[in-house]
Scaffold this motif. Structure first.
Motif, PDB file in Angstrom:
ATOM      1  N   SER A  99     -10.390  36.708  40.485  1.00 33.99           N
ATOM      2  CA  SER A  99      -9.858  37.481  41.608  1.00 33.99           C
ATOM      3  C   SER A  99      -8.421  37.055  41.872  1.00 33.99           C
ATOM      4  CB  SER A  99     -10.740  37.300  42.850  1.00 33.99           C
ATOM      5  OG  SER A  99     -11.918  38.065  42.722  1.00 33.99           O
ATOM      6  N   LEU A 100      -7.571  37.346  40.904  1.00 35.25           N
ATOM      7  CA  LEU A 100      -6.137  37.075  41.028  1.00 35.25           C
ATOM      8  C   LEU A 100      -5.398  37.996  40.064  1.00 35.25           C
ATOM      9  CD1 LEU A 100      -5.920  35.466  38.199  1.00 35.25           C
ATOM     10  CD2 LEU A 100      -6.229  33.416  39.568  1.00 35.25           C
ATOM     11  N   GLY A 101      -4.096  38.046  40.193  1.00 35.21           N
ATOM     12  CA  GLY A 101      -3.295  38.887  39.309  1.00 35.21           C
ATOM     13  C   GLY A 101      -1.820  38.611  39.503  1.00 35.21           C
ATOM     14  N   TYR A 102      -1.020  39.014  38.529  1.00 34.00           N
ATOM     15  CA  TYR A 102       0.406  38.673  38.519  1.00 34.00           C
ATOM     16  C   TYR A 102       1.252  39.892  38.181  1.00 34.00           C
ATOM     17  CZ  TYR A 102      -1.784  34.119  38.297  1.00 34.00           C
ATOM     18  OH  TYR A 102      -2.581  33.038  38.578  1.00 34.00           O
ATOM     19  N   HIS A 103       2.383  39.991  38.860  1.00 28.62           N
ATOM     20  CA  HIS A 103       3.389  41.014  38.529  1.00 28.62           C
ATOM     21  C   HIS A 103       4.792  40.553  38.878  1.00 28.62           C
ATOM     22  CE1 HIS A 103       3.310  42.235  42.815  1.00 28.62           C
ATOM     23  NE2 HIS A 103       2.002  42.163  42.709  1.00 28.62           N
ATOM     24  N   THR A 104       4.999  40.002  40.056  1.00 29.20           N
ATOM     25  CA  THR A 104       6.306  39.472  40.434  1.00 29.20           C
ATOM     26  C   THR A 104       6.173  37.984  40.754  1.00 29.20           C
ATOM     27  OG1 THR A 104       5.935  40.185  42.724  1.00 29.20           O
ATOM     28  CG2 THR A 104       7.195  41.666  41.303  1.00 29.20           C
ATOM     29  N   PHE A 105       7.317  37.271  40.643  1.00 28.17           N
ATOM     30  CA  PHE A 105       7.301  35.822  40.778  1.00 28.17           C
ATOM     31  C   PHE A 105       8.384  35.354  41.748  1.00 28.17           C
ATOM     32  CE2 PHE A 105       5.653  36.865  36.544  1.00 28.17           C
ATOM     33  CZ  PHE A 105       4.401  36.260  36.620  1.00 28.17           C
ATOM     34  N   ASP A 106       8.314  34.077  42.097  1.00 25.69           N
ATOM     35  CA  ASP A 106       9.291  33.521  43.031  1.00 25.69           C
ATOM     36  C   ASP A 106      10.709  33.624  42.475  1.00 25.69           C
ATOM     37  OD1 ASP A 106       7.141  32.952  44.597  1.00 25.69           O
ATOM     38  OD2 ASP A 106       7.197  30.787  44.338  1.00 25.69           O
ATOM     39  N   ASP A 107      10.855  33.478  41.182  1.00 30.52           N
ATOM     40  CA  ASP A 107      12.133  33.693  40.516  1.00 30.52           C
ATOM     41  C   ASP A 107      12.118  35.122  39.967  1.00 30.52           C
ATOM     42  OD1 ASP A 107      14.366  33.815  38.892  1.00 30.52           O
ATOM     43  OD2 ASP A 107      14.030  31.871  37.948  1.00 30.52           O
ATOM     44  N   SER A 108      12.874  36.006  40.582  1.00 30.39           N
ATOM     45  CA  SER A 108      12.821  37.425  40.233  1.00 30.39           C
ATOM     46  C   SER A 108      13.213  37.702  38.786  1.00 30.39           C
ATOM     47  CB  SER A 108      13.709  38.244  41.173  1.00 30.39           C
ATOM     48  OG  SER A 108      15.069  37.824  41.085  1.00 30.39           O
ATOM     49  N   LYS A 109      13.943  36.774  38.171  1.00 29.35           N
ATOM     50  CA  LYS A 109      14.325  36.974  36.765  1.00 29.35           C
ATOM     51  C   LYS A 109      13.104  36.929  35.844  1.00 29.35           C
ATOM     52  CE  LYS A 109      17.356  33.607  36.532  1.00 29.35           C
ATOM     53  NZ  LYS A 109      17.371  33.138  37.932  1.00 29.35           N
ATOM     54  N   LEU A 110      12.013  36.361  36.347  1.00 33.53           N
ATOM     55  CA  LEU A 110      10.790  36.237  35.550  1.00 33.53           C
ATOM     56  C   LEU A 110       9.808  37.380  35.801  1.00 33.53           C
ATOM     57  CD1 LEU A 110      10.184  32.407  36.092  1.00 33.53           C
ATOM     58  CD2 LEU A 110      11.284  33.503  34.127  1.00 33.53           C
ATOM     59  N   ASN A 111      10.150  38.295  36.700  1.00 34.08           N
ATOM     60  CA  ASN A 111       9.225  39.373  37.052  1.00 34.08           C
ATOM     61  C   ASN A 111       8.814  40.186  35.832  1.00 34.08           C
ATOM     62  OD1 ASN A 111       9.503  38.610  39.708  1.00 34.08           O
ATOM     63  ND2 ASN A 111      10.689  40.405  40.335  1.00 34.08           N
ATOM     64  N   HIS A 112       7.560  40.634  35.864  1.00 35.18           N
ATOM     65  CA  HIS A 112       7.112  41.549  34.833  1.00 35.18           C
ATOM     66  C   HIS A 112       7.728  42.928  35.048  1.00 35.18           C
ATOM     67  CE1 HIS A 112       4.335  38.950  32.834  1.00 35.18           C
ATOM     68  NE2 HIS A 112       3.592  38.743  33.900  1.00 35.18           N
ATOM     69  N   ARG A 113       7.850  43.675  33.964  1.00 33.82           N
ATOM     70  CA  ARG A 113       8.264  45.077  34.027  1.00 33.82           C
ATOM     71  C   ARG A 113       7.028  45.951  33.825  1.00 33.82           C
ATOM     72  NH1 ARG A 113      11.617  42.422  30.643  1.00 33.82           N
ATOM     73  NH2 ARG A 113      10.539  43.304  28.816  1.00 33.82           N
ATOM     74  N   TYR A 114       7.092  47.172  34.333  1.00 34.21           N
ATOM     75  CA  TYR A 114       5.957  48.078  34.160  1.00 34.21           C
ATOM     76  C   TYR A 114       5.621  48.257  32.681  1.00 34.21           C
ATOM     77  CZ  TYR A 114       6.074  49.515  39.086  1.00 34.21           C
ATOM     78  OH  TYR A 114       6.014  49.533  40.453  1.00 34.21           O
ATOM     79  N   SER A 115       6.642  48.228  31.843  1.00 36.25           N
ATOM     80  CA  SER A 115       6.422  48.448  30.412  1.00 36.25           C
ATOM     81  C   SER A 115       5.587  47.338  29.773  1.00 36.25           C
ATOM     82  CB  SER A 115       7.766  48.568  29.676  1.00 36.25           C
ATOM     83  OG  SER A 115       8.532  47.385  29.828  1.00 36.25           O
ATOM     84  N   GLU A 116       5.555  46.168  30.408  1.00 35.96           N
ATOM     85  CA  GLU A 116       4.755  45.058  29.881  1.00 35.96           C
ATOM     86  C   GLU A 116       3.266  45.242  30.138  1.00 35.96           C
ATOM     87  OE1 GLU A 116       6.674  40.951  30.268  1.00 35.96           O
ATOM     88  OE2 GLU A 116       7.616  42.103  31.878  1.00 35.96           O
ATOM     89  N   PHE A 117       2.949  46.150  31.033  1.00 38.42           N
ATOM     90  CA  PHE A 117       1.547  46.342  31.407  1.00 38.42           C
ATOM     91  C   PHE A 117       0.902  47.385  30.495  1.00 38.42           C
ATOM     92  CE2 PHE A 117       0.770  44.053  35.469  1.00 38.42           C
ATOM     93  CZ  PHE A 117       1.954  43.336  35.459  1.00 38.42           C
ATOM     94  N   ASP A 118       0.880  47.044  29.224  1.00 32.15           N
ATOM     95  CA  ASP A 118       0.302  47.911  28.201  1.00 32.15           C
ATOM     96  C   ASP A 118      -1.040  47.390  27.712  1.00 32.15           C
ATOM     97  OD1 ASP A 118       1.091  45.666  26.846  1.00 32.15           O
ATOM     98  OD2 ASP A 118       2.448  46.699  25.466  1.00 32.15           O
ATOM     99  N   GLY A 119      -1.553  46.365  28.386  1.00 34.92           N
ATOM    100  CA  GLY A 119      -2.856  45.817  28.054  1.00 34.92           C
ATOM    101  C   GLY A 119      -2.855  44.747  26.994  1.00 34.92           C
ATOM    102  N   LYS A 120      -1.668  44.373  26.504  1.00 32.04           N
ATOM    103  CA  LYS A 120      -1.648  43.411  25.397  1.00 32.04           C
ATOM    104  C   LYS A 120      -0.395  42.552  25.346  1.00 32.04           C
ATOM    105  CE  LYS A 120       0.126  47.097  22.397  1.00 32.04           C
ATOM    106  NZ  LYS A 120      -0.130  47.944  21.214  1.00 32.04           N
ATOM    107  N   SER A 121       0.474  42.643  26.335  1.00 31.37           N
ATOM    108  CA  SER A 121       1.767  41.966  26.241  1.00 31.37           C
ATOM    109  C   SER A 121       1.881  40.700  27.080  1.00 31.37           C
ATOM    110  CB  SER A 121       2.905  42.926  26.620  1.00 31.37           C
ATOM    111  OG  SER A 121       3.039  43.935  25.640  1.00 31.37           O
ATOM    112  N   THR A 122       1.360  40.695  28.299  1.00 31.86           N
ATOM    113  CA  THR A 122       1.522  39.515  29.150  1.00 31.86           C
ATOM    114  C   THR A 122       0.654  38.372  28.642  1.00 31.86           C
ATOM    115  OG1 THR A 122      -0.270  40.017  30.690  1.00 31.86           O
ATOM    116  CG2 THR A 122       1.873  41.049  31.133  1.00 31.86           C
ATOM    117  N   ILE A 123       1.008  37.163  29.050  1.00 31.37           N
ATOM    118  CA  ILE A 123       0.225  35.984  28.663  1.00 31.37           C
ATOM    119  C   ILE A 123      -1.223  36.140  29.107  1.00 31.37           C
ATOM    120  CG2 ILE A 123      -0.080  33.513  29.066  1.00 31.37           C
ATOM    121  CD1 ILE A 123       2.982  33.335  29.388  1.00 31.37           C
ATOM    122  N   ALA A 124      -1.411  36.579  30.362  1.00 31.59           N
ATOM    123  CA  ALA A 124      -2.764  36.694  30.903  1.00 31.59           C
ATOM    124  C   ALA A 124      -3.563  37.764  30.175  1.00 31.59           C
ATOM    125  CB  ALA A 124      -2.700  36.994  32.398  1.00 31.59           C
ATOM    126  N   ALA A 125      -2.942  38.899  29.875  1.00 35.42           N
ATOM    127  CA  ALA A 125      -3.643  39.982  29.182  1.00 35.42           C
ATOM    128  C   ALA A 125      -4.052  39.558  27.784  1.00 35.42           C
ATOM    129  CB  ALA A 125      -2.771  41.227  29.137  1.00 35.42           C
TER     130      ALA A 125
END
Length: 223
Positions: A99-125
């Motif tokens: 019950s958690l999830g990630y998209h933006t971070f305290d350092d905005s330079k590290l924020n995910h982009r919508y394009s990364e949410f393709d089901g296979k790109s982020t570390i967690a995915a």
């Protein structure tokens, strides 16, 4: 964290020496003194207080793993989630509930982009997909950004190998806070479950709460 989870009436047996716990933030085996979010999520499944509160899977065996750093938000937490998933796999679990999830971070330079949410790109995915490929059912909250700037689901809920769970109201309609789908044509969340004004069990009693974090364990108990 699972702060004082064992004090909830109906979850006292968490103190059984056979209960496996691991803190991937503090690198120890104690999860009882940290944030209570995990304890609240767990209560929806494990609580067995006859005639008062019965969770969705009270007689399952649980392993409690902490990966979230409550005071900050960085991609490191995604990596810790993967470490925990690998550890869970080594113990032979059937299901991972997050019950958690990630998209933006305290350092905005590290924020995910919508394009990364393709089901296979982020570390967690990537970690969630690997866990699913190992035969583990992975169930994750979709997120509570339905009324926020982000609006869409978070990761690892975007992963193809994850049951992403949104929150609905009593009448079955989407709770307004529940995160919406993604931009690549796939249907996400995969399922909806009650998540608005649902009853949380805590050491001092019961109260209504909102969130896809709570819809997730309600759904997971059905699996």
């Amino acid at each position: 964290g699972f702060n004082e989870a064992y004090k909830v009436h109906g979850m006292e047996d968490l103190l059984d020496p056979q209960t496996i716990t691991r803190d991937f933030v503090d690198n120890d085996n104690s999860v009882w003194e940290d944030d209570a979010h995990g304890a609240k999520v767990l209560s929806f499944m494990k609580t067995f207080n006859l005639n008062k509160y019965i969770g969705s899977a009270p007689f399952a065996d649980y392993i409690l793993l902490r990966t979230e750093i409550g005071s900050q938000e960085y991609p490191l937490e995604e990596l810790k989630w993967v470490f925990a998933a690998e550890y869970a796999d080594s113990l032979g679990v059937d299901m991972i509930i997050g019950s958690l999830g990630y998209h933006t971070f305290d350092d905005s330079k590290l924020n995910h982009r919508y394009s990364e949410f393709d089901g296979k790109s982020t570390i967690a995915a990537r970690g969630a997909n690997k866990a699913n490929a190992c035969g583990i059912a992975v169930v994750c909250s979709a997120g509570n950004e339905g009324q926020g700037k982000w609006r869409k689901i978070s990761t690892p809920a975007d992963a193809d190998g994850v049951f992403a769970i949104g929150a609905c109201k009593d009448d079955g309609s989407r709770a307004s806070f529940s995160s919406e789908g993604i931009n690549d044509g796939r249907v996400k969340p995969d399922f909806m479950a009650p998540g608005q004004s649902v009853i949380v069990a805590r050491p001092n009693g019961y109260y209504p709460g909102n969130g896809t974090s709570y819809a997730t364990p309600i759904f997971a108990g059905a699996l």
